[in-house]
Design an enzyme around this catalytic site. Structure first.
Site, PDB file in Angstrom:
ATOM      1  N   HIS A  82      -7.298  -5.856   0.447  1.00  0.00           N
ATOM      2  CA  HIS A  82      -6.245  -4.951   0.430  1.00  0.00           C
ATOM      3  C   HIS A  82      -4.929  -5.693   1.297  1.00  0.00           C
ATOM      4  CE1 HIS A  82      -4.047  -1.367  -0.334  1.00  0.00           C
ATOM      5  NE2 HIS A  82      -4.042  -1.130   0.924  1.00  0.00           N
ATOM      6  N   SER A 100       0.972  -1.112  -0.022  1.00  0.00           N
ATOM      7  CA  SER A 100      -0.062   0.201  -0.023  1.00  0.00           C
ATOM      8  C   SER A 100       0.989   1.372   0.023  1.00  0.00           C
ATOM      9  CB  SER A 100      -0.975   0.062   1.231  1.00  0.00           C
ATOM     10  OG  SER A 100      -1.878   0.718   1.078  1.00  0.00           O
ATOM     11  N   ALA A 110     -11.346  -0.976   8.123  1.00  0.00           N
ATOM     12  CA  ALA A 110     -12.641  -1.704   7.663  1.00  0.00           C
ATOM     13  C   ALA A 110     -12.572  -1.511   6.025  1.00  0.00           C
ATOM     14  CB  ALA A 110     -13.732  -1.128   7.921  1.00  0.00           C
ATOM     15  N   ASP A 134      -9.961  -6.088  -3.804  1.00  0.00           N
ATOM     16  CA  ASP A 134      -9.387  -4.915  -3.114  1.00  0.00           C
ATOM     17  C   ASP A 134     -10.449  -3.554  -3.439  1.00  0.00           C
ATOM     18  OD1 ASP A 134      -7.812  -2.937  -2.096  1.00  0.00           O
ATOM     19  OD2 ASP A 134      -5.817  -3.472  -2.639  1.00  0.00           O
TER      20      ASP A 134
END
EC number: 3.1.1.85
Length: 255
Positions: free
Chosen positions: A233, A78, A141, A203
């Site tokens: 993700h 990420s 979340a 994702d």
């Protein structure tokens, strides 16, 4: 800057995502430490580096990591992918690049449609000022939204986050600024080391389509793409075995 070192074998640097720390990689560390020397980075203001003076900026962080690590493969998850990609584009000591649920440009632009709206990150930055804890929980979340194992992953992320010092609001806003305004697509086009790009099929934060688009920019013949079926993700939490096998295969094929 403190970097945890564990394992034995070819070097692998791991850089975590927004609001987290390197403890998030525990499922991978458990399997990889027998084959690799792992350099587990807590970004400035996060985890064990919550008091470091290094700014949360690409060149500063990359220089600090490079000064403390040998030639290695760099993996970024990420937000961490921006640091790994910047390193791969600027440092000859980066043997290979692994972009895990990461893209050179996290927000939608006219010529980059497969991404989220910038308002997602700017709204999180505003919300942090009002309610830190609720905003963090909403982001976690979002990390797990769509995954086949969303509830289990959300519990894991909450436990991991609270295991070390949590970043302050200024640090988190700096990370959101990077996500909202960084565009490293040119760096992908000019990449020298081989790269592996891993997408979670489900994702919602970094759509698989954006990672597919990024690989289309990378030099042909030295770019691999893996899409984790059912993954969100944080696919290393739900598909650790598949992830480990892919990482080991990629690293084993490097010159």
């Amino acid at each position: 800057m403190y970097i945890e070192v564990t394992g034995y074998g070819p070097a692998l640097v791991l850089i975590h995502g927004w609001a987290m720390h390197s403890g998030v990689f525990a499922p991978l560390v458990e399997q990889l430490r027998a084959h690799h020397t792992l350099y587990l980075v807590d970004l400035p203001g996060h985890g064990y580096n919550h008091t470091t003076l290094t700014p949360l900026a690409l060149p500063h962080v990359v220089h600090a990591i490079a000064a403390a690590t040998p030639p290695a493969v760099w993996l970024g998850w990420s937000l961490g992918g921006l640091f790994a990609l910047h390193a791969a584009a600027t440092l000859p000591q980066v043997r290979g690049l692994i972009m895990l649920a990461a893209t050179p440009c996290f927000v939608r632009r006219e010529d980059w449609p497969h991404a989220v709206e910038v308002s997602i990150f700017t709204q999180f930055a505003e919300d942090l000022k009002q309610n830190y804890t609720e905003t963090i929980n909403r982001f976690l979340a979002l990390d797990t939204l769509g995954s086949t194992y969303a509830q289990s992953e959300l519990r894991q992320l909450r436990q991991i986050l609270n295991a070390r010092h949590t970043p302050n609001t200024a640090t988190l806003q700096a990370g959101l600024e990077l996500l909202a305004h960084t565009d490293l697509r040119r760096a992908v086009i000019d990449l020298t080391p081989p790269s592996l790009w891993i997408a979670g099929q489900r994702d919602r934060l970094v759509p698989a389509a954006s990672i597919h688009a990024a690989t289309a920019l990378a030099p042909s013949g030295q770019t691999e793409l893996l899409t984790i079926t059912g993954g969100g993700h944080a696919p290393f939490l739900s598909h650790a075995n598949q992830m480990t096998a892919a990482l080991q295969h990629f690293i084993a094929t490097l010159p």
